[in-house]
Design a protein around this motif. Structure first.
Motif, PDB file in Angstrom:
ATOM      1  N   ASN A 134       0.832  -1.213   0.000  1.00  0.00           N
ATOM      2  CA  ASN A 134       0.000   0.000   0.000  1.00  0.00           C
ATOM      3  C   ASN A 134       0.866   1.261   0.000  1.00  0.00           C
ATOM      4  N   PHE A 135       1.900   1.259   0.857  1.00  0.00           N
ATOM      5  CA  PHE A 135       2.782   2.420   0.922  1.00  0.00           C
ATOM      6  C   PHE A 135       3.511   2.632  -0.406  1.00  0.00           C
ATOM      7  N   SER A 136       3.939   1.526  -1.014  1.00  0.00           N
ATOM      8  CA  SER A 136       4.644   1.636  -2.296  1.00  0.00           C
ATOM      9  C   SER A 136       3.729   2.219  -3.368  1.00  0.00           C
ATOM     10  N   GLU A 137       2.474   1.774  -3.370  1.00  0.00           N
ATOM     11  CA  GLU A 137       1.523   2.300  -4.349  1.00  0.00           C
ATOM     12  C   GLU A 137       1.241   3.780  -4.088  1.00  0.00           C
ATOM     13  N   GLN A 138       1.069   4.113  -2.806  1.00  0.00           N
ATOM     14  CA  GLN A 138       0.839   5.516  -2.459  1.00  0.00           C
ATOM     15  C   GLN A 138       2.046   6.376  -2.825  1.00  0.00           C
ATOM     16  N   ARG A 139       3.239   5.829  -2.553  1.00  0.00           N
ATOM     17  CA  ARG A 139       4.456   6.590  -2.877  1.00  0.00           C
ATOM     18  C   ARG A 139       4.601   6.771  -4.388  1.00  0.00           C
ATOM     19  N   ARG A 140       4.243   5.746  -5.135  1.00  0.00           N
ATOM     20  CA  ARG A 140       4.309   5.855  -6.598  1.00  0.00           C
ATOM     21  C   ARG A 140       3.402   6.975  -7.095  1.00  0.00           C
ATOM     22  N   LYS A 141       2.188   7.036  -6.543  1.00  0.00           N
ATOM     23  CA  LYS A 141       1.241   8.071  -6.963  1.00  0.00           C
ATOM     24  C   LYS A 141       1.747   9.458  -6.559  1.00  0.00           C
ATOM     25  N   GLU A 142       2.295   9.549  -5.336  1.00  0.00           N
ATOM     26  CA  GLU A 142       2.821  10.836  -4.878  1.00  0.00           C
ATOM     27  C   GLU A 142       3.979  11.294  -5.768  1.00  0.00           C
ATOM     28  N   HIS A 143       4.852  10.338  -6.119  1.00  0.00           N
ATOM     29  CA  HIS A 143       5.999  10.696  -6.963  1.00  0.00           C
ATOM     30  C   HIS A 143       5.540  11.115  -8.356  1.00  0.00           C
ATOM     31  N   GLU A 144       4.543  10.436  -8.881  1.00  0.00           N
ATOM     32  CA  GLU A 144       4.009  10.822 -10.189  1.00  0.00           C
ATOM     33  C   GLU A 144       3.399  12.217 -10.121  1.00  0.00           C
ATOM     34  N   ALA A 145       2.692  12.491  -9.009  1.00  0.00           N
ATOM     35  CA  ALA A 145       2.104  13.828  -8.852  1.00  0.00           C
ATOM     36  C   ALA A 145       3.202  14.889  -8.754  1.00  0.00           C
ATOM     37  N   TYR A 146       4.271  14.535  -8.023  1.00  0.00           N
ATOM     38  CA  TYR A 146       5.396  15.473  -7.904  1.00  0.00           C
ATOM     39  C   TYR A 146       6.022  15.739  -9.276  1.00  0.00           C
ATOM     40  N   GLU A 147       6.273  14.686 -10.034  1.00  0.00           N
ATOM     41  CA  GLU A 147       6.888  14.871 -11.351  1.00  0.00           C
ATOM     42  C   GLU A 147       5.990  15.692 -12.271  1.00  0.00           C
ATOM     43  N   HIS A 148       4.683  15.430 -12.165  1.00  0.00           N
ATOM     44  CA  HIS A 148       3.752  16.193 -13.004  1.00  0.00           C
ATOM     45  C   HIS A 148       3.790  17.678 -12.639  1.00  0.00           C
ATOM     46  N   LYS A 149       3.778  17.953 -11.337  1.00  0.00           N
ATOM     47  CA  LYS A 149       3.812  19.353 -10.901  1.00  0.00           C
ATOM     48  C   LYS A 149       5.154  19.988 -11.225  1.00  0.00           C
ATOM     49  N   ARG A 150       6.236  19.201 -11.062  1.00  0.00           N
ATOM     50  CA  ARG A 150       7.565  19.721 -11.398  1.00  0.00           C
ATOM     51  C   ARG A 150       7.634  20.109 -12.874  1.00  0.00           C
ATOM     52  N   ASP A 151       7.135  19.232 -13.731  1.00  0.00           N
ATOM     53  CA  ASP A 151       7.149  19.527 -15.168  1.00  0.00           C
ATOM     54  C   ASP A 151       6.286  20.755 -15.467  1.00  0.00           C
ATOM     55  N   GLU A 152       5.161  20.859 -14.740  1.00  0.00           N
ATOM     56  CA  GLU A 152       4.271  22.001 -14.948  1.00  0.00           C
ATOM     57  C   GLU A 152       4.956  23.310 -14.550  1.00  0.00           C
ATOM     58  N   LEU A 153       5.649  23.271 -13.392  1.00  0.00           N
ATOM     59  CA  LEU A 153       6.339  24.475 -12.929  1.00  0.00           C
ATOM     60  C   LEU A 153       7.488  24.849 -13.867  1.00  0.00           C
ATOM     61  N   ILE A 154       8.235  23.846 -14.314  1.00  0.00           N
ATOM     62  CA  ILE A 154       9.325  24.131 -15.262  1.00  0.00           C
ATOM     63  C   ILE A 154       8.774  24.727 -16.551  1.00  0.00           C
ATOM     64  N   GLY A 155       7.675  24.124 -17.022  1.00  0.00           N
ATOM     65  CA  GLY A 155       7.054  24.661 -18.238  1.00  0.00           C
ATOM     66  C   GLY A 155       6.548  26.077 -18.037  1.00  0.00           C
ATOM     67  N   LEU A 156       5.999  26.327 -16.835  1.00  0.00           N
ATOM     68  CA  LEU A 156       5.494  27.667 -16.548  1.00  0.00           C
ATOM     69  C   LEU A 156       6.636  28.676 -16.501  1.00  0.00           C
ATOM     70  N   ILE A 157       7.749  28.275 -15.873  1.00  0.00           N
ATOM     71  CA  ILE A 157       8.917  29.168 -15.822  1.00  0.00           C
ATOM     72  C   ILE A 157       9.414  29.479 -17.227  1.00  0.00           C
TER      73      ILE A 157
END
Length: 359
Positions: A134-157
């Motif tokens: 469960n933790f691994s699945e939750q961590r995977r989703k959190e990391h995907e969300a982080y990468e998505h937001k990171r890409d969004e912020l980089i694109g915005l910059i």
């Protein structure tokens, strides 16, 4: 007068001789003795020889009776000793069986507890394994969300930096093409990077201000917007750094959780091994107690069979000894009667009676 009494007694005794001899002849031993006497009566000095023979036979029978009585007494003592030994063994078997039976419930409870502990710890390991999943699945989703937001912020910059370049063109004498380009870039920026960003409103407002005629016609105003965009980019950088920091700590905590679960499972596995060993020992001990209980019952039952066998044998021996004693007593009485006859009352009439008796 005395002579008359003696004659009367003698007549009575002599009158009873045929009846006595008839009774003796009815006994198999008596018949054998009478047959022997009849043969001896044909010899000289028969009465003395017969008396000597009868006297010897009497002592032989008496000695045989004494030996038989002694042997029977020893046999009965042996039987009593054997019964005492059987009783002792049976009593020990009863005590031992009761002791083993007393230990069985406790050992059964101990075994059940160890089995329950093994099952409980296995369930804990399964729970920990599921938590890791469960933790691994939750961590995977959190990391995907982080990468998505990171890409969004980089694109915005990048989009804001590109917008700055377009806005600076508004400060030139002929900014017409820049306005169209800025408008298109504004729409693309909002669509691609800022749709879900907390900087959406700010970025949209800046783009709209830049396309306003009153704003972009004044270079000072345009410069203010460029500076604001710089500040916005710095703010986005700060957000990006915080997100990276949070991601690093989230990953660190995740790895710590996995390590904690792994160590906990190792500890539980060690305890399970100990509990299983204890359960196997308790199972073996329980089986030993049950086997010992059964063995003591078998010992008791075997001794009970042995007791009954000895009871029958001892009773038969006792009955046989009693029958032999009664038979010898009859034989001794016969011999005593004949001894009395040959010692005090033997005469021609007695001889004739002995020879005439049918045996």
């Amino acid at each position: 007068m005395k002579v008359i009494v003696f004659i009367a007694l003698l007549t009575c005794i002599l009158g009873q001789q045929p009846e006595m001899l008839e009774q003796i002849a009815q006994n198999s031993f008596g018949r054998q003795i009478l047959q022997t006497i009849q043969l001896e009566l044909t010899q000289e000095n028969a009465a003395r020889q017969i008396y000597t023979m009868l006297n010897k036979l009497f002592y032989d029978l008496r000695d045989e009776d004494a030996r038989s009585s002694k042997a029977n007494g020893e046999r009965q003592t042996q039987c009593a000793d054997q019964f005492a030994s059987i009783n002792s063994i049976q009593e020990k078997a009863v005590v031992a069986k009761a002791d083993y039976e007393r230990q069985i419930p406790g050992k059964q409870e101990e075994l059940a507890n160890k089995v329950a502990q093994v099952e409980q710890k296995n369930a804990e390991i399964q729970r920990n394994d599921q938590l890791q999943i469960n933790f691994s699945e939750q961590r995977r989703k959190e990391h995907e969300a982080y990468e998505h937001k990171r890409d969004e912020l980089i694109g915005l910059i990048n989009g804001l930096k590109q917008a700055q370049q377009i806005i600076r063109q508004l400060q030139t004498p002929h900014p017409g093409g820049a306005l169209v380009q800025l408008k298109d870039h504004h729409e693309q920026l909002l669509k691609s990077y800022a749709a879900n960003s907390e900087f959406k409103s700010m970025a949209s407002l800046l783009m709209e201000l830049c396309t306003d005629t009153k704003i972009h016609s004044d270079n000072d105003n345009v410069q203010v917007i460029v500076d604001i965009i710089n500040d916005l980019i710095e703010s986005i950088y700060d957000v990006q750094k915080r997100e990276m920091y949070a991601e690093d700590w989230a990953e660190k905590f995740f790895e710590q959780d996995l390590l904690r679960f792994s160590k906990e499972n190792v500890r539980l596995s060690g305890q399970i091994a100990d509990d299983q060993a204890a359960a196997e020992f308790a199972q073996q001990r329980l089986e030993d107690l049950q086997q010992q209980t059964l063995l003591q019952q078998i010992i008791y039952d075997n001794k009970e069979v042995e007791r009954k066998s000895f009871e029958v044998a001892c009773k038969e021996d006792s009955n046989a000894a009693e029958q032999a004693r009664v038979s010898r007593n009859e034989q001794i009485q016969i011999v005593l009667q004949l001894l009395e006859l040959f010692e005090n009352n033997f005469n021609d009439r007695t001889r004739a009676a002995l020879l005439q008796i049918v045996v």
